[in-house]
Design a protein around this motif. Structure first.
Motif, PDB file in Angstrom:
ATOM      1  N   MET A 170       0.840  -1.182   0.000  1.00 35.28           N
ATOM      2  CA  MET A 170       0.000   0.000   0.000  1.00 35.28           C
ATOM      3  C   MET A 170       0.888   1.249   0.000  1.00 35.28           C
ATOM      4  N   VAL A 171       0.529   2.216  -0.794  1.00 33.33           N
ATOM      5  CA  VAL A 171       1.319   3.436  -0.934  1.00 33.33           C
ATOM      6  C   VAL A 171       1.440   4.182   0.389  1.00 33.33           C
ATOM      7  N   GLU A 172       0.357   4.288   1.150  1.00 31.33           N
ATOM      8  CA  GLU A 172       0.389   5.012   2.426  1.00 31.33           C
ATOM      9  C   GLU A 172       1.465   4.476   3.351  1.00 31.33           C
ATOM     10  N   GLU A 173       1.602   3.176   3.420  1.00 34.33           N
ATOM     11  CA  GLU A 173       2.579   2.561   4.315  1.00 34.33           C
ATOM     12  C   GLU A 173       4.009   2.860   3.872  1.00 34.33           C
ATOM     13  N   ASN A 174       4.224   3.103   2.588  1.00 32.89           N
ATOM     14  CA  ASN A 174       5.553   3.459   2.101  1.00 32.89           C
ATOM     15  C   ASN A 174       5.866   4.937   2.284  1.00 32.89           C
ATOM     16  N   ILE A 175       4.847   5.769   2.285  1.00 31.39           N
ATOM     17  CA  ILE A 175       5.050   7.212   2.400  1.00 31.39           C
ATOM     18  C   ILE A 175       5.218   7.655   3.850  1.00 31.39           C
ATOM     19  N   LYS A 176       4.451   7.093   4.747  1.00 32.48           N
ATOM     20  CA  LYS A 176       4.468   7.512   6.151  1.00 32.48           C
ATOM     21  C   LYS A 176       5.875   7.519   6.764  1.00 32.48           C
ATOM     22  N   TYR A 233      20.968   5.488  12.624  1.00 31.23           N
ATOM     23  CA  TYR A 233      20.880   4.039  12.384  1.00 31.23           C
ATOM     24  C   TYR A 233      19.561   3.599  11.759  1.00 31.23           C
ATOM     25  N   TRP A 234      18.443   4.153  12.172  1.00 38.42           N
ATOM     26  CA  TRP A 234      17.131   3.706  11.699  1.00 38.42           C
ATOM     27  C   TRP A 234      16.855   4.120  10.259  1.00 38.42           C
ATOM     28  N   MET A 235      17.595   5.071   9.738  1.00 37.32           N
ATOM     29  CA  MET A 235      17.358   5.558   8.381  1.00 37.32           C
ATOM     30  C   MET A 235      17.790   4.558   7.307  1.00 37.32           C
ATOM     31  N   TYR A 236      18.738   3.704   7.639  1.00 40.07           N
ATOM     32  CA  TYR A 236      19.245   2.772   6.637  1.00 40.07           C
ATOM     33  C   TYR A 236      18.180   1.772   6.203  1.00 40.07           C
ATOM     34  N   ASP A 237      17.297   1.369   7.111  1.00 42.03           N
ATOM     35  CA  ASP A 237      16.193   0.461   6.755  1.00 42.03           C
ATOM     36  C   ASP A 237      15.169   1.131   5.858  1.00 42.03           C
ATOM     37  N   ARG A 238      14.969   2.411   6.007  1.00 47.89           N
ATOM     38  CA  ARG A 238      13.956   3.125   5.216  1.00 47.89           C
ATOM     39  C   ARG A 238      14.403   3.366   3.785  1.00 47.89           C
ATOM     40  N   ARG A 239      15.653   3.216   3.508  1.00 51.09           N
ATOM     41  CA  ARG A 239      16.181   3.392   2.148  1.00 51.09           C
ATOM     42  C   ARG A 239      15.492   2.423   1.179  1.00 51.09           C
ATOM     43  N   GLU A 240      15.057   1.281   1.689  1.00 52.34           N
ATOM     44  CA  GLU A 240      14.402   0.274   0.852  1.00 52.34           C
ATOM     45  C   GLU A 240      13.049   0.719   0.328  1.00 52.34           C
ATOM     46  N   LEU A 241      12.495   1.800   0.842  1.00 43.97           N
ATOM     47  CA  LEU A 241      11.164   2.263   0.444  1.00 43.97           C
ATOM     48  C   LEU A 241      11.152   2.916  -0.928  1.00 43.97           C
TER      49      LEU A 241
END
Length: 108
Positions: A1-7, A99-107
């Motif tokens: 879902m797009v919302e879950e990727n944008i949030k 540290y937490w930003m590296y996981d969000r790169r996958e979005l």
């Protein structure tokens, strides 16, 4: 879902009392992150005005401080043609990646 990727890429820009606006977190490769927002947020703020950037946190309250950045108005760079060109109502700020930003790169 797009919302879950944008949030997870959304941020709030605040002063001590209220939310001034929102922005988007950009996470390119490397050690820096960037927040983009509208330049008009800064029209009535003094140059040394202190701001807080709150990144979306889906964690418990024990880690919430890791998602908050203290910045000033001077840390933001406004488009060189703003305010003369209404299509250039954009501002950005560079942040050091956490540290937490590296996981969000996958979005992306």
């Amino acid at each position: 879902m797009v919302e879950e990727n944008i949030k997870p890429l959304s941020v709030r820009i605040k002063n001590s009392n209220s939310v001034l606006g929102s922005g988007v977190l950009f996470l390119p490769n490397g050690d820096n992150a960037y927040v983009f927002t509208a330049a008009h947020l800064f029209n009535k703020l003094n140059d040394d005005y202190e701001l807080v950037i709150e990144c979306y946190c889906d964690c418990d309250n024990s880690n919430v401080d890791d998602y908050i950045f203290q910045v000033s108005k001077n840390d933001f760079k406004l488009h060189r043609e703003y305010p003369g060109n209404e299509y250039c109502d954009i501002a950005g700020v560079q942040l050091e990646k956490r540290y937490w930003m590296y996981d969000r790169r996958e979005l992306y």
